[in-house]
Enzyme design. Structure first.
Site, PDB file in Angstrom:
ATOM      1  N   GLU A  11       0.848  -1.202   0.000  1.00 32.61           N
ATOM      2  CA  GLU A  11       0.000   0.000   0.000  1.00 32.61           C
ATOM      3  C   GLU A  11       0.885   1.253   0.000  1.00 32.61           C
ATOM      4  OE1 GLU A  11      -2.670   0.625   3.316  1.00 32.61           O
ATOM      5  OE2 GLU A  11      -3.807   2.125   2.187  1.00 32.61           O
ATOM      6  N   ASP A  63       9.584   7.327   1.456  1.00 31.73           N
ATOM      7  CA  ASP A  63       8.959   7.860   0.255  1.00 31.73           C
ATOM      8  C   ASP A  63       8.653   6.678  -0.665  1.00 31.73           C
ATOM      9  OD1 ASP A  63       8.365   8.888  -2.233  1.00 31.73           O
ATOM     10  OD2 ASP A  63       9.812  10.515  -2.097  1.00 31.73           O
ATOM     11  N   ASP A  86      -2.631  12.213  -1.634  1.00 33.23           N
ATOM     12  CA  ASP A  86      -2.731  13.669  -1.448  1.00 33.23           C
ATOM     13  C   ASP A  86      -2.998  14.344  -2.796  1.00 33.23           C
ATOM     14  OD1 ASP A  86      -2.260  13.606   1.287  1.00 33.23           O
ATOM     15  OD2 ASP A  86      -0.091  13.646   1.021  1.00 33.23           O
ATOM     16  N   LYS A  90      -3.010  22.805  -6.221  1.00 31.37           N
ATOM     17  CA  LYS A  90      -2.510  23.909  -7.051  1.00 31.37           C
ATOM     18  C   LYS A  90      -1.798  23.374  -8.292  1.00 31.37           C
ATOM     19  CE  LYS A  90      -1.856  27.159  -3.281  1.00 31.37           C
ATOM     20  NZ  LYS A  90      -0.922  27.741  -2.346  1.00 31.37           N
ATOM     21  N   THR A 159     -10.688   2.726   4.009  1.00 34.28           N
ATOM     22  CA  THR A 159      -9.651   3.533   4.657  1.00 34.28           C
ATOM     23  C   THR A 159     -10.315   4.640   5.470  1.00 34.28           C
ATOM     24  OG1 THR A 159      -9.431   5.243   2.965  1.00 34.28           O
ATOM     25  CG2 THR A 159      -8.166   3.212   2.614  1.00 34.28           C
ATOM     26  N   PHE A 161      -9.869   7.787   5.013  1.00 31.50           N
ATOM     27  CA  PHE A 161     -10.337   8.835   4.108  1.00 31.50           C
ATOM     28  C   PHE A 161     -11.610   8.414   3.381  1.00 31.50           C
ATOM     29  CE2 PHE A 161      -7.806  12.716   3.510  1.00 31.50           C
ATOM     30  CZ  PHE A 161      -6.944  12.555   4.582  1.00 31.50           C
TER      31      PHE A 161
HETATM   32  C1  LIG Z   1      -4.781  11.745   2.072  1.00 35.55           C
HETATM   33  S1  LIG Z   1      -3.850  10.617   2.986  1.00 35.55           S
HETATM   34  C2  LIG Z   1      -4.701   9.059   2.733  1.00 35.55           C
HETATM   35  C3  LIG Z   1      -4.308   8.008   3.722  1.00 35.55           C
HETATM   36  C4  LIG Z   1      -4.998   6.654   3.524  1.00 35.55           C
HETATM   37  N1  LIG Z   1      -4.586   6.044   2.277  1.00 35.55           N
HETATM   38  C5  LIG Z   1      -6.481   6.784   3.588  1.00 35.55           C
HETATM   39  O1  LIG Z   1      -7.136   6.645   2.529  1.00 35.55           O
HETATM   40  O2  LIG Z   1      -7.012   7.018   4.680  1.00 35.55           O
HETATM   41  C6  LIG Z   1      -2.418  10.421   1.937  1.00 35.55           C
HETATM   42  C7  LIG Z   1      -1.259   9.760   2.672  1.00 35.55           C
HETATM   43  O3  LIG Z   1      -0.193   9.550   1.753  1.00 35.55           O
HETATM   44  C8  LIG Z   1       1.028   9.843   2.403  1.00 35.55           C
HETATM   45  N2  LIG Z   1       2.025  10.131   1.365  1.00 35.55           N
HETATM   46  C9  LIG Z   1       2.100  11.212   0.567  1.00 35.55           C
HETATM   47  N3  LIG Z   1       3.136  11.130  -0.283  1.00 35.55           N
HETATM   48  C10 LIG Z   1       3.748   9.940  -0.019  1.00 35.55           C
HETATM   49  C11 LIG Z   1       4.881   9.271  -0.530  1.00 35.55           C
HETATM   50  N4  LIG Z   1       5.616   9.809  -1.525  1.00 35.55           N
HETATM   51  N5  LIG Z   1       5.218   8.073  -0.007  1.00 35.55           N
HETATM   52  C12 LIG Z   1       4.489   7.534   1.002  1.00 35.55           C
HETATM   53  N6  LIG Z   1       3.403   8.120   1.534  1.00 35.55           N
HETATM   54  C13 LIG Z   1       3.031   9.296   1.034  1.00 35.55           C
HETATM   55  C14 LIG Z   1       0.687  11.020   3.305  1.00 35.55           C
HETATM   56  O4  LIG Z   1       1.625  11.179   4.351  1.00 35.55           O
HETATM   57  C15 LIG Z   1      -0.702  10.619   3.796  1.00 35.55           C
HETATM   58  O5  LIG Z   1      -0.655   9.847   4.985  1.00 35.55           O
END
Ligand SMILES: C[S@@+](CC[C@H](N)C(=O)[O-])C[C@H]1O[C@@H](n2cnc3c(N)ncnc32)[C@H](O)[C@@H]1O
Length: 185
Positions: A11, A63, A86, A90, A159, A161
Site C-alpha cells: 500500500e 517515500d 494527497d 494547485k 480507509t 479517508f
Molecule cells: C490523504 S492521505 C490518505 C491516507 C490513507 N490512504 C487513507 O485513505 O485514509 C495520503 C497519505 O499519503 C502519504 N504520502 C504522501 N506522499 C507519499 C509518498 N511519496 N510516499 C508515502 N506516503 C506518502 C501522506 O503522508 C498521507 O498519509
C-alpha cells in the site's frame, strides 16, 4: 507463516493503516507492506497492527516513489493499493502527486502478471488525469470500475479517508487495473 516467496501486497500512503490491518487479518498467508511518508502515521499504524495481533504486515516510514522505483524487484507484488493520495490542488504542485509517470511505470514493473492496481480517490481531476496517464504510459488493463461497498459497520470502510468522504456525503471514484500476462517475459 510468511515465506520468502510469499504473496506480497503493498500500500502506498497507508496513513493510519485501516486498510492494511483488515486486509492482513483476512489473508494471513499474504505479506502486506505499507509505505507512509509521515513517521507518526507509520508508527501509529504499526502499533495498531501489533495491538490487533496481526503478524503478516509491516508499515515503513519512507517515500513510496523512491522505494517502488529503487527497491522492489520486478514482478514481485500481487497487488498495489493507492487510496486517497494527497491531491496537491494547485497547478504548480501537481507534479508532486504520488501517481506520476515514474511511479506508474514502477508499479507496472513491480506487479506480477495478473497482479492488480487499486486506485480510489475523492478528487475527480486526480482520478481522470491518472486514468489518462495510466493508458498513456502503461499496458495495464482497465479501468475496471469498482462498486461502492456497503458500510453497515464503522469498520466497513476501506480507509479512514473513505470513511470521512462518505460520511460527508461526497463521491468516491474507484477503479482497478490488471497487469496482463503477455507483458511477462
Ligand atoms: C490523504 S492521505 C490518505 C491516507 C490513507 N490512504 C487513507 O485513505 O485514509 C495520503 C497519505 O499519503 C502519504 N504520502 C504522501 N506522499 C507519499 C509518498 N511519496 N510516499 C508515502 N506516503 C506518502 C501522506 O503522508 C498521507 O498519509
Amino acid at each position: 507463516m510468511i515465506e520468502s516467496d510469499s504473496r506480497i501486497e503493498l500500500e502506498v500512503g497507508s496513513g493510519k493503516g485501516l486498510f492494511m490491518i483488515g486486509a492482513a487479518a483476512a489473508a494471513p498467508d499474504t505479506l502486506f507492506i505499507g509505505l507512509e511518508l509521515a513517521a507518526k502515521f507509520a508508527a501509529l499504524a504499526q502499533k495498531r497492527l501489533e495491538e490487533a495481533n496481526v503478524t503478516n504486515g509491516r508499515f515503513f516510514c519512507c517515500d513510496a516513489i523512491e522505494v517502488m522505483c529503487r527497491d522492489i524487484p520486478a514482478e514481485r507484488l500481487a497487488a498495489v493499493h493507492v487510496y486517497f493520495p494527497d491531491p496537491w490542488w494547485k497547478a504548480r504542485h501537481k507534479k508532486r502527486r504520488v501517481l506520476n509517470e515514474r511511479m506508474l511505470v514502477a508499479i507496472e514493473r513491480a506487479l506480477t502478471p495478473g497482479g492488480t492496481l487499486h486506485f480510489w480517490t475523492d478528487v475527480v481531476d486526480y482520478y481522470e488525469s491518472t486514468l489518462e496517464l495510466i493508458a498513456e504510459v502503461t499496458k495495464l488493463q482497465g479501468p475496471m470500475f469498482v462498486e461502492e461497498p456497503s458500510s453497515e459497520h464503522d469498520m466497513d470502510y476501506r480507509t479512514h479517508f473513505e470513511r470521512r468522504t462518505r460520511l460527508n456525503g461526497l463521491p468516491v471514484y474507484r477503479c482497478k487495473y490488471i497487469k496482463p500476462a503477455e507483458l511477462h517475459g
